[in-house]
Design an enzyme around this catalytic site. Structure first.
Site, PDB file in Angstrom:
ATOM      1  N   THR A  13       0.834  -1.208   0.000  1.00 36.83           N
ATOM      2  CA  THR A  13       0.000   0.000   0.000  1.00 36.83           C
ATOM      3  C   THR A  13       0.868   1.257   0.000  1.00 36.83           C
ATOM      4  OG1 THR A  13      -0.156   0.071   2.420  1.00 36.83           O
ATOM      5  CG2 THR A  13      -1.862  -1.153   1.246  1.00 36.83           C
ATOM      6  N   ASP A  14       0.241   2.358  -0.411  1.00 35.40           N
ATOM      7  CA  ASP A  14       0.925   3.653  -0.390  1.00 35.40           C
ATOM      8  C   ASP A  14       0.387   4.486   0.775  1.00 35.40           C
ATOM      9  OD1 ASP A  14      -1.550   4.652  -1.222  1.00 35.40           O
ATOM     10  OD2 ASP A  14      -0.900   4.999  -3.279  1.00 35.40           O
ATOM     11  N   GLN A  15       0.764   5.744   0.845  1.00 35.94           N
ATOM     12  CA  GLN A  15       0.360   6.613   1.942  1.00 35.94           C
ATOM     13  C   GLN A  15      -1.150   6.817   2.002  1.00 35.94           C
ATOM     14  OE1 GLN A  15       2.453  10.298   1.940  1.00 35.94           O
ATOM     15  NE2 GLN A  15       1.778  10.884   3.980  1.00 35.94           N
ATOM     16  N   MET A  16      -1.840   6.601   0.873  1.00 36.36           N
ATOM     17  CA  MET A  16      -3.293   6.764   0.842  1.00 36.36           C
ATOM     18  C   MET A  16      -4.032   5.491   1.253  1.00 36.36           C
ATOM     19  SD  MET A  16      -3.706   9.054  -2.628  1.00 36.36           S
ATOM     20  CE  MET A  16      -2.728   7.954  -3.645  1.00 36.36           C
ATOM     21  N   ILE A  18      -3.993   2.585  -0.365  1.00 35.54           N
ATOM     22  CA  ILE A  18      -4.363   1.731  -1.501  1.00 35.54           C
ATOM     23  C   ILE A  18      -3.101   1.091  -2.076  1.00 35.54           C
ATOM     24  CG2 ILE A  18      -6.429   3.067  -2.037  1.00 35.54           C
ATOM     25  CD1 ILE A  18      -4.884   4.385  -4.330  1.00 35.54           C
TER      26      ILE A  18
END
Length: 140
Positions: A13-16, A18
């Site tokens: 996942t990324d910082q958002m 997702i």
């Protein structure tokens, strides 16, 4: 058509929150490697014969995000094949929600000793298996 399933991992996942877009390319490779195993001559066996299959092109179109712990199904199909170039199509579905999320394609060639080869001449059995699995796809 070949179906590959996997669960989205937290580290993907990324910082958002997702799945980071770059991971879809990795998932395509995971599916492609398993698909070649199912065809009967996986990458390990091909490479032991001195044959490699580099990626010539990759294209992705994102429709919906995938999140941590979602189960994803990757459907892989042969779009085009002419014994020297193989183009695969990928359809990603989030099985958690049942939503289609991404479509993609990758194009590969086959080389030995740095030279483009024809599987029909060098590995006729693999050529035959690929053609049998084309499911009405385009021969280029």
């Amino acid at each position: 058509m070949f179906v590959y399933k996997r669960r989205a991992q937290y580290h993907e996942t990324d910082q958002m929150g997702i799945i980071h877009h770059a991971n879809y390319v990795k998932w395509m490779e995971e599916a492609r490697v398993r698909f070649m195993d199912v065809l009967g001559l996986g990458y390990r066996e091909m490479e032991s014969l001195g044959i490699q299959s580099p990626v010539a092109d990759v294209s992705l179109s994102y429709k919906k995000s995938v999140c941590f712990d979602d189960e994803v199904e990757v459907r892989i199909s042969i779009k085009k094949y002419n014994s020297m170039v193989l183009e695969l199509g990928y359809e990603f579905t989030d099985l958690t929600s049942g939503t289609f999320c991404t479509e993609a394609s990758s194009r590969h060639c086959f080389v030995k000793d740095g030279k483009l080869i024809s599987l029909k001449k060098v590995l006729p059995e693999l050529d035959k298996r690929i053609r049998e699995n084309m499911e009405g796809s385009e021969r280029c």
